[in-house]
Design an enzyme around this catalytic site. Structure first.
Site, PDB file in Angstrom:
ATOM      1  N   ASP A  13     -28.448  34.781  -2.241  1.00  0.00           N
ATOM      2  CA  ASP A  13     -28.457  34.509  -3.686  1.00  0.00           C
ATOM      3  C   ASP A  13     -27.145  34.894  -4.365  1.00  0.00           C
ATOM      4  OD1 ASP A  13     -31.160  33.748  -3.384  1.00  0.00           O
ATOM      5  OD2 ASP A  13     -31.748  35.847  -3.518  1.00  0.00           O
ATOM      6  N   LYS A  16     -23.920  30.635  -3.693  1.00  0.00           N
ATOM      7  CA  LYS A  16     -23.186  29.788  -2.729  1.00  0.00           C
ATOM      8  C   LYS A  16     -23.215  28.322  -3.140  1.00  0.00           C
ATOM      9  CE  LYS A  16     -25.696  31.548   0.610  1.00  0.00           C
ATOM     10  NZ  LYS A  16     -26.294  32.714  -0.044  1.00  0.00           N
ATOM     11  N   GLY A  40     -32.313  28.390  -1.362  1.00  0.00           N
ATOM     12  CA  GLY A  40     -32.383  27.628  -2.605  1.00  0.00           C
ATOM     13  C   GLY A  40     -31.004  27.660  -3.236  1.00  0.00           C
ATOM     14  N   GLN A 222     -28.662  32.191   2.978  1.00  0.00           N
ATOM     15  CA  GLN A 222     -28.972  33.638   2.962  1.00  0.00           C
ATOM     16  C   GLN A 222     -27.684  34.474   2.930  1.00  0.00           C
ATOM     17  OE1 GLN A 222     -30.947  31.739   5.631  1.00  0.00           O
ATOM     18  NE2 GLN A 222     -32.151  31.229   3.848  1.00  0.00           N
TER      19      GLN A 222
END
Ligand code: IMP
Length: 422
Positions: A13, A16, A40, A222
């Site tokens: 988070d 990216k 996400g 991640q």
């Protein structure tokens, strides 16, 4: 030509999606190399927000070819949903999406086993997307791969064998209702109709493209501390988000990699369980969460928030070989009078010499902080480094010095225009 890897330098988070979107304008090809729909990646273009889970964020640049590498685990339903959302938004996928024949498929039993495992053994706080169980089957050499979609007989046989075994476990160990083989076979044969056109021999495609002078951006999902080998095990994901994973997850050899760019959030966040030495609790944590809108892009879960941890990011720099970093969400810190930065960990009165990825050790460490003055003004419209307030420049210089890399890009808001390049 450049072959660069983008890695998350903390617990994921880091932002990216936005940085890949910015950089992909300069690359011909963007490749996802690990993870799955647990990621996400959020990209804001004007008033439109896209959250990409499987397809590389480069898809939003019309001249970029996007590749899903063999290291990714693909939930076909999530993939088809994502293709549909993009097509609805007028984004042309045709001829721009390639999927490795060797990528593994997430099956319904992977998601079921993910949720059962969370309730029956060590709770990790997974995203529930079936990621761990799919990688278990991959390494146990039982997985079903994208290539299997091409042969109806092979696909049927593999699904039957797998479900027979899983049903045994579901019934005998967990006392859970058995899965319906024929329904699952029908569902996966149906996916084949759409996915077939994207299936490619990705390593050959990528190596030929590089030899022809094309540039490639490898997009990690991640973050480093969630890496199954180098992270805070067992509170990690089941793949290698670190730069080493980019080669095994795509088929590009290490000798062709030209740089590793770290994506570093200006503070720290973590979703799910596990140690987090600089975590802020109560009002302080809540304020940072609100300021940074720190809620999971995949699950909507509130993210745990805390101070920047330079000891952790320095470890991440070492593991990944990061030389340049993009600092994200600097604008979020603008409300603070003072900002703390963790520069070391202490345990039993002694400073640690190296980063402790052993969870029991990590639970005992105390962060050692330095305090810097805040800048207390809105920086979200600043376009040039020189125009940042002196205290913001001082903060950037301090974290870059402590973490051991140069800063090449600073993000001060979610939009493409809210980016300062150095
Ligand atoms: P899994 O990847 O769903 O198995 O979850 C394992 C751990 O990784 C959990 O703590 C998740 O919250 C975390 N995780 C997985 N994907 C992401 C991500 O994209 N961002 C942040 N944390 C993630």
């Amino acid at each position: 030509m450049a072959v660069s890897i983008i890695v998350g330098s903390q617990w994921g988070d880091e932002g990216k999606g936005k940085i890949v979107d910015i950089l992909s304008e300069r690359y011909n090809i963007v490749v996802r190399y690990q993870g799955g729909a647990n990621a996400g990646h959020t990209v804001q273009i004007g008033d439109q927000q896209f959250i990409l889970h499987l397809i590389p964020s480069g898809i939003l640049r019309e001249n970029v070819i996007c590749v899903i590498g063999n290291g990714v685990v693909i939930d076909p339903k999530a993939l088809l949903d994502e293709i549909q959302v993009l097509e609805k938004a007028g984004i042309n996928i045709n001829g721009r999406l390639l999927i490795s024949q060797n990528a593994h498929l997430i099956m319904p039993y992977h998601k079921l086993l993910d949720s059962i495992s969370e309730n029956t053994s060590t709770k990790i706080g997974t995203t529930g997307r079936g990621i761990g169980p799919c990688y278990i089957d991959k390494y146990a050499r039982k997985g079903i791969r994208i290539v299997d979609l091409l042969d109806k007989t092979v696909l049927e046989e593999k699904i039957k064998v797998n479900i027979e075994e899983k049903n045994n476990i579901l019934k005998k160990v967990y006392n859970v209702e058995e899965l319906d083989v024929s329904g699952i076979i029908k569902e996966y044969l149906e996916f084949d109709k759409t996915i077939d056109q994207y299936i490619t021999d990705v390593p050959t495609y990528l190596n030929n493209a590089i030899n022809e002078g094309k540039s490639v951006l490898l997009e990690g999902a991640q973050g480093t501390l969630l890496d199954v080998d180098h992270g805070t095990y067992p509170f990690v994901t089941s793949s290698n988000p670190t730069s080493g994973g980019a080669c095994t997850g795509s088929g590009i050899p290490p000798t062709k990699i030209s740089s590793v760019i770290g994506i570093v959030k200006a503070y720290t966040t973590r979703v799910g369980l596990g140690p987090f030495p600089t975590e802020l609790f109560g009002n302080e944590g809540e304020k940072l969460r609100e300021a940074g809108v720190e809620f999971g892009a995949t699950t909507g879960r509130p993210r745990r928030c805390g101070w920047f941890d330079a000891f952790l990011v320095n470890y991440s720099r070492m593991i990944n070989g990061i030389e340049r970093a993009a600092i994200t969400k600097l604008d979020v810190l603008s409300y603070l009078d003072e900002i703390k930065v963790c520069v070391a960990y202490e345990s039993n009165g002694k400073l640690l010499k190296s980063y402790p990825t052993d969870v029991n050790k990590m639970m005992q460490v105390q962060p050692v902080y330095e305090t810097l003055p805040g800048w207390k003004c809105d920086i979200s419209n600043v376009k040039h480094f020189e125009d940042l307030p002196a205290n913001a420049k001082e903060y950037l210089s301090f974290i870059s010095h402590q973490s051991g890399f140069e800063i090449s890009l600073i993000s001060v808001g979610p939009r493409r225009s809210q980016t300062i390049e150095l």
